[in-house]
Design a protein around this motif. Structure first.
Motif, PDB file in Angstrom:
ATOM      1  N   SER A  99      36.907 -24.250 -10.701  1.00 22.85           N
ATOM      2  CA  SER A  99      36.526 -25.440 -11.464  1.00 22.85           C
ATOM      3  C   SER A  99      35.676 -26.382 -10.623  1.00 22.85           C
ATOM      4  N   GLY A 100      36.059 -26.600  -9.391  1.00 24.98           N
ATOM      5  CA  GLY A 100      35.283 -27.497  -8.538  1.00 24.98           C
ATOM      6  C   GLY A 100      33.935 -26.918  -8.162  1.00 24.98           C
ATOM      7  N   HIS A 101      33.933 -25.682  -7.655  1.00 29.62           N
ATOM      8  CA  HIS A 101      32.675 -25.052  -7.245  1.00 29.62           C
ATOM      9  C   HIS A 101      31.868 -24.575  -8.452  1.00 29.62           C
ATOM     10  N   GLY A 102      32.549 -23.908  -9.391  1.00 30.93           N
ATOM     11  CA  GLY A 102      31.843 -23.286 -10.507  1.00 30.93           C
ATOM     12  C   GLY A 102      31.339 -24.248 -11.554  1.00 30.93           C
ATOM     13  N   VAL A 103      32.106 -25.268 -11.875  1.00 30.39           N
ATOM     14  CA  VAL A 103      31.696 -26.202 -12.922  1.00 30.39           C
ATOM     15  C   VAL A 103      30.883 -27.347 -12.339  1.00 30.39           C
ATOM     16  N   VAL A 104      31.436 -28.026 -11.353  1.00 32.12           N
ATOM     17  CA  VAL A 104      30.787 -29.223 -10.828  1.00 32.12           C
ATOM     18  C   VAL A 104      29.783 -28.875  -9.728  1.00 32.12           C
ATOM     19  N   GLY A 105      30.171 -28.023  -8.796  1.00 35.49           N
ATOM     20  CA  GLY A 105      29.301 -27.699  -7.670  1.00 35.49           C
ATOM     21  C   GLY A 105      27.995 -27.035  -8.094  1.00 35.49           C
ATOM     22  N   LEU A 106      28.074 -26.073  -9.010  1.00 28.46           N
ATOM     23  CA  LEU A 106      26.849 -25.429  -9.473  1.00 28.46           C
ATOM     24  C   LEU A 106      25.965 -26.405 -10.237  1.00 28.46           C
ATOM     25  N   ALA A 107      26.578 -27.274 -11.041  1.00 33.95           N
ATOM     26  CA  ALA A 107      25.795 -28.264 -11.788  1.00 33.95           C
ATOM     27  C   ALA A 107      25.066 -29.220 -10.845  1.00 33.95           C
ATOM     28  N   ARG A 108      25.649 -29.448  -9.671  1.00 38.58           N
ATOM     29  CA  ARG A 108      25.033 -30.343  -8.681  1.00 38.58           C
ATOM     30  C   ARG A 108      24.139 -29.579  -7.701  1.00 38.58           C
ATOM     31  N   LEU A 109      23.984 -28.272  -7.924  1.00 39.00           N
ATOM     32  CA  LEU A 109      23.170 -27.391  -7.077  1.00 39.00           C
ATOM     33  C   LEU A 109      23.605 -27.421  -5.612  1.00 39.00           C
ATOM     34  N   SER A 110      24.920 -27.491  -5.409  1.00 34.94           N
ATOM     35  CA  SER A 110      25.480 -27.471  -4.063  1.00 34.94           C
ATOM     36  C   SER A 110      25.345 -26.071  -3.474  1.00 34.94           C
ATOM     37  N   ARG A 111      24.737 -25.962  -2.295  1.00 32.88           N
ATOM     38  CA  ARG A 111      24.590 -24.656  -1.645  1.00 32.88           C
ATOM     39  C   ARG A 111      25.943 -24.050  -1.308  1.00 32.88           C
ATOM     40  N   ARG A 112      26.863 -24.895  -0.859  1.00 31.96           N
ATOM     41  CA  ARG A 112      28.209 -24.403  -0.530  1.00 31.96           C
ATOM     42  C   ARG A 112      28.889 -23.830  -1.777  1.00 31.96           C
ATOM     43  N   SER A 113      28.709 -24.501  -2.916  1.00 31.62           N
ATOM     44  CA  SER A 113      29.315 -24.010  -4.158  1.00 31.62           C
ATOM     45  C   SER A 113      28.648 -22.739  -4.646  1.00 31.62           C
ATOM     46  N   ILE A 114      27.334 -22.645  -4.499  1.00 31.11           N
ATOM     47  CA  ILE A 114      26.635 -21.417  -4.882  1.00 31.11           C
ATOM     48  C   ILE A 114      27.164 -20.243  -4.055  1.00 31.11           C
ATOM     49  N   ALA A 115      27.339 -20.449  -2.759  1.00 30.13           N
ATOM     50  CA  ALA A 115      27.885 -19.397  -1.888  1.00 30.13           C
ATOM     51  C   ALA A 115      29.320 -19.058  -2.279  1.00 30.13           C
ATOM     52  N   ALA A 116      30.122 -20.074  -2.574  1.00 30.57           N
ATOM     53  CA  ALA A 116      31.519 -19.834  -2.944  1.00 30.57           C
ATOM     54  C   ALA A 116      31.608 -19.064  -4.257  1.00 30.57           C
ATOM     55  N   VAL A 117      30.834 -19.474  -5.255  1.00 35.75           N
ATOM     56  CA  VAL A 117      30.867 -18.787  -6.552  1.00 35.75           C
ATOM     57  C   VAL A 117      30.381 -17.354  -6.409  1.00 35.75           C
TER      58      VAL A 117
END
Length: 135
Positions: A99-117
């Protein structure tokens, strides 16, 4: 409502709740982080309300559609417990959950979240393949 309608409404509600939490509190709607802070006693009441909303969701669905959401669980309790512990450990180790990485992090184009997802989706694909291969 059919399964696609349920998924659409559910996705819209998840996105809306994440946006509201971000705008109202400046916090990412990561369930593992919210739950972790609640368990540590450092989360504000908004976190408790967020978790309460997650728990109350099926009851609200029942009130609106006069039926419980259809979910079938075939795994044993020990397997569910071990799986839950592994997911909890992984989300703490990865500094967030789907939820944090996939919903919010990807929407914010976070590199860390893209890697995590990419990592947890890749692991999920391999797991499903192996589970089907060995079944």
């Amino acid at each position: 409502m059919n399964e696609y309608g349920n998924a659409l409404v559910g996705g819209l509600l998840i996105g809306l709740s994440a946006a509201i939490l971000m705008v109202a509190n400046g916090r990412v709607a990561g369930i593992s982080g919210i739950a972790g802070r609640l368990l540590q006693g450092v989360q504000a009441s908004s976190g408790a309300l967020f978790v309460l909303g997650l728990i109350a969701g099926p009851a609200l669905y029942r009130l609106i559609f006069d039926a419980w959401p259809s979910v079938t669980v075939t795994a044993s309790w020990p397997l569910l417990v071990v799986g839950g512990l592994l997911v909890g450990f992984g989300s703490r180790m990865g500094s967030g959950c789907t939820s944090g990485h996939g919903v919010v992090g990807l929407a914010r184009l976070s590199r860390r979240s893209i890697a995590a997802v990419a990592t947890f989706m890749g692991a999920a694909i391999v797991t499903v393949f192996l589970a089907g291969f060995f079944a």
